[in-house]
Design an enzyme around this catalytic site. Structure first.
Site, PDB file in Angstrom:
ATOM      1  N   GLU A 115       0.798  -1.217   0.000  1.00 45.17           N
ATOM      2  CA  GLU A 115       0.000   0.000   0.000  1.00 45.17           C
ATOM      3  C   GLU A 115       0.838   1.278   0.000  1.00 45.17           C
ATOM      4  O   GLU A 115       0.545   2.211  -0.739  1.00 45.17           O
ATOM      5  CB  GLU A 115      -0.934   0.017   1.224  1.00 45.17           C
ATOM      6  CG  GLU A 115      -2.098  -0.940   1.140  1.00 45.17           C
ATOM      7  CD  GLU A 115      -3.212  -0.421   0.242  1.00 45.17           C
ATOM      8  OE1 GLU A 115      -3.064   0.666  -0.347  1.00 45.17           O
ATOM      9  OE2 GLU A 115      -4.228  -1.113   0.123  1.00 45.17           O
ATOM     10  N   SER A 116       1.830   1.346   0.853  1.00 45.79           N
ATOM     11  CA  SER A 116       2.504   2.632   1.099  1.00 45.79           C
ATOM     12  C   SER A 116       4.019   2.533   1.158  1.00 45.79           C
ATOM     13  O   SER A 116       4.669   3.521   1.480  1.00 45.79           O
ATOM     14  CB  SER A 116       2.013   3.214   2.434  1.00 45.79           C
ATOM     15  OG  SER A 116       2.378   2.343   3.504  1.00 45.79           O
TER      16      SER A 116
END
Length: 373
Positions: A115-116
């Site tokens: 995700e990040s």
């Protein structure tokens, strides 16, 4: 689809199809402050990778051709895997403990990798934020507060709990406990996944994740997750060097009932302001205000020091002088934040009332007004 290595713009993005209640624990404060260490599962003293590998459950699916494609992709840039896993250092042990305590597969602890890139300050062009890349309206539905001083989507503790709540809830509500389908819904929304399931079933397929025709980034979402977990399960085989990370949580949580600046808290804890700022990315100002955020994360090794400093009583003479005259007489070891806590005023107000520009310049015997009058 954004690059898998992007740290400032995560991909793929979550959608507003996420609904769950925030089960963030509330802790009643003592008179001034309570220090609380998470009652997470106690692990043997070993590294986080050993703990994580013991919880992996989807390694048999690494033979899938779509997974193999991403294994080769990550393997082609081992330095990037090392960089992202190093960025995970403050968070990974605690997240692993939360995943294990819920009985979830260990691979789920690596969702922030996808995700990040494990950057808690990551923000997408579409407004998703934090390790788990939660959209604003999604965060609102999850009970994550947002205002000028605080963003719960960026706070690692509250966003982790909300994200895991969502994954479990969706699996139970829609997919008979199938977590791979729930992860697809985390990325694309339950409506998109449910439509794809019906289409697959109409073709005579079971409607499992691997049967579905989904948007491109969702088609890659689970394969990416399993691919990176496969590499972590045997990094030497793939030529990847993982950093040494303890299996114990790197931080402890301090619960406040009065405002305190990050600089004051850092000085009391014996750490740098930068360290506290990095551990508390949800705090958007220089002061932690318990009206918005009751918890302050500090390095685990510094929590006792901070607690002792903030709860140390003043002498009877000083307390008497304060109570009788509306003044506080500074003693050796006093700090602006501790004085503010003692008299239930904010540190900023106390500094303003007394014309204090440098909180470190207090001197014994100095008289401070505690009412502004």
């Amino acid at each position: 689809m954004a690059s898998a290595w992007t740290s400032s713009q995560a991909a793929p993005l979550p959608t507003d199809g996420r609904y769950a209640t925030d089960s963030f624990a509330s802790v009643a404060p003592h008179q001034h402050l309570t220090s609380h260490f998470w009652d997470a599962l106690e692990l043997e003293p070993q590294d986080v990778w050993t703990n994580l590998r013991s919880d992996f459950r989807w390694q048999d699916q690494a033979l899938n051709a779509r997974v193999q494609e991403w294994i080769e992709y990550y393997q082609s840039s081992p330095e990037n895997v090392a960089e992202i896993t190093e960025r995970a250092r403050p968070w990974l042990a605690w997240i692993t403990q939360q995943v294990e305590a819920r009985g979830l597969p260990g691979e789920i602890a690596l969702i922030p990798f996808v995700e990040s890139s494990f950057d808690p300050k990551a923000r997408s062009h579409f407004g998703a934020a934090g390790l788990w890349q939660i959209m604003p309206r999604t965060g609102d539905a999850l009970g994550l507060k947002r205002n000028g001083s605080w963003d719960g989507r960026v706070d690692v503790v509250s966003s982790t709990r909300a994200a895991l709540d969502y994954i479990e809830m969706q699996a139970d509500e829609w997919y008979d406990g199938d977590l791979l389908l729930s992860l697809a819904a985390y990325n694309a929304g339950a409506g998109t996944v449910n439509n794809a399931r019906r289409a697959a079933q109409s073709r005579g397929l079971a409607g499992e994740y691997w049967d579905l025709n989904l948007p491109g980034e969702t088609m890659a979402y689970v394969p990416k997750l399993i691919a990176i977990s496969r590499i972590i399960s045997d990094p030497e085989q793939y030529g990847v060097a993982l950093p040494d990370i303890s299996g114990s949580a790197a931080f402890a949580r301090i619960t406040l009932d009065s405002p305190i600046s990050l600089t004051e808290a850092a000085n009391l804890a014996g750490v740098t302001t930068r360290e506290l700022t990095e551990l508390n990315p949800g705090v958007k100002s220089s002061t932690v205000d318990p009206r918005h955020a009751r918890q302050l994360l500090v390095p685990a090794s510094s929590a006792d020091t901070l607690r002792a400093q903030l709860t140390a009583p003043l002498s009877g003479d000083t307390q008497l002088a304060s109570n009788d005259s509306g003044m506080h007489i500074v003693e050796q070891g006093d700090t602006l934040s501790r004085i503010a806590m003692l008299h239930s005023v904010s540190t900023n107000d106390l500094a303003r009332w007394n014309g204090i520009d440098d909180p470190q310049a207090l001197r014994p015997g100095q008289r401070l007004t505690i009412s502004g009058s």
